[in-house]
Design a protein around this motif. Structure first.
Motif, PDB file in Angstrom:
ATOM      1  N   THR A 179       8.702  16.790  24.394  1.00 16.55           N
ATOM      2  CA  THR A 179       9.890  17.645  24.233  1.00 16.55           C
ATOM      3  C   THR A 179       9.685  19.016  24.865  1.00 16.55           C
ATOM      4  O   THR A 179      10.657  19.675  25.254  1.00 16.55           O
ATOM      5  N   GLY A 180       8.432  19.451  24.990  1.00 14.02           N
ATOM      6  CA  GLY A 180       8.173  20.749  25.617  1.00 14.02           C
ATOM      7  C   GLY A 180       8.618  20.781  27.064  1.00 14.02           C
ATOM      8  O   GLY A 180       9.129  21.802  27.542  1.00 14.02           O
ATOM      9  N   GLN A 181       8.460  19.658  27.771  1.00 19.41           N
ATOM     10  CA  GLN A 181       8.895  19.611  29.155  1.00 19.41           C
ATOM     11  C   GLN A 181      10.418  19.648  29.255  1.00 19.41           C
ATOM     12  O   GLN A 181      10.973  20.248  30.177  1.00 19.41           O
ATOM     13  N   ILE A 182      11.071  19.018  28.299  1.00 24.44           N
ATOM     14  CA  ILE A 182      12.533  19.036  28.295  1.00 24.44           C
ATOM     15  C   ILE A 182      13.042  20.443  28.025  1.00 24.44           C
ATOM     16  O   ILE A 182      14.000  20.913  28.656  1.00 24.44           O
ATOM     17  N   GLU A 183      12.389  21.131  27.086  1.00 22.71           N
ATOM     18  CA  GLU A 183      12.786  22.512  26.794  1.00 22.71           C
ATOM     19  C   GLU A 183      12.536  23.413  27.997  1.00 22.71           C
ATOM     20  O   GLU A 183      13.332  24.315  28.286  1.00 22.71           O
ATOM     21  N   ALA A 184      11.424  23.185  28.704  1.00 20.84           N
ATOM     22  CA  ALA A 184      11.135  23.981  29.896  1.00 20.84           C
ATOM     23  C   ALA A 184      12.191  23.750  30.969  1.00 20.84           C
ATOM     24  O   ALA A 184      12.636  24.691  31.649  1.00 20.84           O
ATOM     25  N   ALA A 185      12.614  22.501  31.131  1.00 19.78           N
ATOM     26  CA  ALA A 185      13.657  22.191  32.114  1.00 19.78           C
ATOM     27  C   ALA A 185      14.974  22.839  31.727  1.00 19.78           C
ATOM     28  O   ALA A 185      15.719  23.335  32.590  1.00 19.78           O
ATOM     29  N   ARG A 186      15.266  22.856  30.425  1.00 17.70           N
ATOM     30  CA  ARG A 186      16.486  23.516  29.959  1.00 17.70           C
ATOM     31  C   ARG A 186      16.420  25.017  30.245  1.00 17.70           C
ATOM     32  O   ARG A 186      17.414  25.639  30.644  1.00 17.70           O
ATOM     33  N   ALA A 187      15.230  25.612  30.054  1.00 16.57           N
ATOM     34  CA  ALA A 187      15.068  27.045  30.308  1.00 16.57           C
ATOM     35  C   ALA A 187      15.232  27.377  31.786  1.00 16.57           C
ATOM     36  O   ALA A 187      15.661  28.483  32.139  1.00 16.57           O
ATOM     37  N   LEU A 188      14.908  26.398  32.637  1.00 21.44           N
ATOM     38  CA  LEU A 188      15.069  26.610  34.085  1.00 21.44           C
ATOM     39  C   LEU A 188      16.506  26.432  34.543  1.00 21.44           C
ATOM     40  O   LEU A 188      16.810  26.609  35.721  1.00 21.44           O
ATOM     41  N   GLY A 189      17.397  26.032  33.629  1.00 22.30           N
ATOM     42  CA  GLY A 189      18.814  25.915  33.963  1.00 22.30           C
ATOM     43  C   GLY A 189      19.274  24.521  34.325  1.00 22.30           C
ATOM     44  O   GLY A 189      20.416  24.348  34.774  1.00 22.30           O
ATOM     45  N   LEU A 190      18.437  23.514  34.143  1.00 19.77           N
ATOM     46  CA  LEU A 190      18.851  22.140  34.443  1.00 19.77           C
ATOM     47  C   LEU A 190      19.790  21.641  33.350  1.00 19.77           C
ATOM     48  O   LEU A 190      19.527  21.838  32.156  1.00 19.77           O
ATOM     49  N   ASN A 191      20.878  21.001  33.782  1.00 14.93           N
ATOM     50  CA  ASN A 191      21.807  20.445  32.793  1.00 14.93           C
ATOM     51  C   ASN A 191      21.263  19.107  32.267  1.00 14.93           C
ATOM     52  O   ASN A 191      20.214  18.625  32.690  1.00 14.93           O
ATOM     53  N   GLY A 192      22.008  18.497  31.352  1.00 12.67           N
ATOM     54  CA  GLY A 192      21.533  17.277  30.719  1.00 12.67           C
ATOM     55  C   GLY A 192      21.277  16.153  31.698  1.00 12.67           C
ATOM     56  O   GLY A 192      20.261  15.448  31.608  1.00 12.67           O
ATOM     57  N   ARG A 193      22.181  15.977  32.656  1.00 14.22           N
ATOM     58  CA  ARG A 193      22.004  14.905  33.639  1.00 14.22           C
ATOM     59  C   ARG A 193      20.795  15.158  34.522  1.00 14.22           C
ATOM     60  O   ARG A 193      20.028  14.237  34.826  1.00 14.22           O
ATOM     61  N   GLN A 194      20.595  16.392  34.935  1.00 14.33           N
ATOM     62  CA  GLN A 194      19.451  16.726  35.775  1.00 14.33           C
ATOM     63  C   GLN A 194      18.144  16.576  35.011  1.00 14.33           C
ATOM     64  O   GLN A 194      17.144  16.111  35.566  1.00 14.33           O
ATOM     65  N   ILE A 242      13.249  14.766  34.934  1.00 13.20           N
ATOM     66  CA  ILE A 242      12.162  14.998  33.987  1.00 13.20           C
ATOM     67  C   ILE A 242      11.920  13.792  33.082  1.00 13.20           C
ATOM     68  O   ILE A 242      10.809  13.251  33.013  1.00 13.20           O
ATOM     69  N   VAL A 243      12.970  13.341  32.395  1.00  9.94           N
ATOM     70  CA  VAL A 243      12.798  12.315  31.366  1.00  9.94           C
ATOM     71  C   VAL A 243      12.572  10.930  31.984  1.00  9.94           C
ATOM     72  O   VAL A 243      11.592  10.250  31.666  1.00  9.94           O
ATOM     73  N   TRP A 244      13.483  10.505  32.850  1.00 13.46           N
ATOM     74  CA  TRP A 244      13.437   9.133  33.346  1.00 13.46           C
ATOM     75  C   TRP A 244      12.163   8.807  34.127  1.00 13.46           C
ATOM     76  O   TRP A 244      11.552   7.747  33.883  1.00 13.46           O
ATOM     77  N   PRO A 245      11.701   9.637  35.078  1.00 11.15           N
ATOM     78  CA  PRO A 245      10.473   9.285  35.819  1.00 11.15           C
ATOM     79  C   PRO A 245       9.263   9.090  34.903  1.00 11.15           C
ATOM     80  O   PRO A 245       8.433   8.206  35.149  1.00 11.15           O
TER      81      PRO A 245
END
Length: 255
Positions: free
Chosen positions: A154-169, A174-177
């Protein structure tokens, strides 16, 4: 590389030698050779049923996994309800239910809409079998996808959210690969399992390997030779698939 990965596959050598000996015996016996020629028609049906059912099951299973992890209580409960119900029904029972209960109900619903009239006999048994396998396996694959998606930190998901990536991105990059590495082995196992479970469609008279074997044995009364060839064909398909999937997984781990 683990010690198990370094082990020489003596078991595979043994299987290949035994398989080669059995195939040599089949080709040397005219009756067994005729059985094999007839079963090749069933191989095409088995492959078609497996590929179509599995592709549809993967699509629905992924959708159910996303619903199970969504923020909506209603979507989570719908996904859990579907998964638990489908996992609780034996595949053979589901095949019979879809073929003789759901299919007539769908035809009746179609006619009730005032569309061009259809008859239950117009609903091919092949597609009834595909629908049943697709519904059954989508529940199992949903759990595979859910476990893989939840394995991502979940930390990587939070980091991606902080970088401005939306849910689809976030899901795409991040999640799927990362989840794919986790779910590939069980997905491969379920695909091999579906090849074997596709033999259940023979109860509906679908001309797969098992059904053709039953017809041949009922005609020539050579059950030993016939079912030896049937078992050999299934064994060749499943072991070949298992080896290919294992090599693919190893290739993915090196990437």
């Amino acid at each position: 590389m683990t010690p198990a990965d370094r082990d020489f596959p003596y078991w595979l050598v043994a299987v290949c030698l035994i398989g080669a000996a059995l195939f040599a015996g089949v080709l040397a016996d005219p009756a067994s050779r005729d059985v094999l020629d007839t079963l090749m028609q069933g191989v095409r049906t088995t492959i078609f049923v497996t590929l179509v059912s599995y592709a549809m099951a993967c699509a629905l299973g992924l959708g159910l996994a996303l619903m199970a992890g969504s923020g909506s209580l209603i979507l989570r409960q719908i996904a859990r309800f579907y998964v638990e119900v489908m996992r609780g029904i034996p595949i053979l029972v589901l095949l019979l239910y879809v073929a003789f209960v759901l299919a007539p109900a769908l035809v009746a619903g179609w006619n009730a809409l005032g569309l061009p009239e259809a008859r239950t006999r117009d609903f091919p048994l092949l597609w009834r079998a595909i629908i049943a396998l697709f519904l059954a396996y989508s529940a199992f694959l949903a759990e595979v996808f859910r476990a893989g998606l939840q394995s991502v930190d979940t930390g990587q998901i939070e980091a991606a959210r902080a970088l401005g990536l939306n849910g689809r991105q976030r899901f795409r990059f991040i999640v799927w690969p990362q989840a794919l590495r986790t779910i590939l082995p069980p997905l491969g196992n379920d695909f091999v399992a579906m090849v074997k479970d596709s033999s259940l469609v023979s109860v509906l008279g679908v001309a797969d390997i098992t059904q053709l074997g039953k017809v041949i044995a009922a005609g020539n009364f050579r059950y030993f030779e016939t079912y030896n060839v049937v078992a050999l064909v299934y064994l060749t398909m499943t072991i070949s698939l298992s080896i290919l999937l294992r090599r693919f997984e190893r290739g993915r781990r090196r990437v």
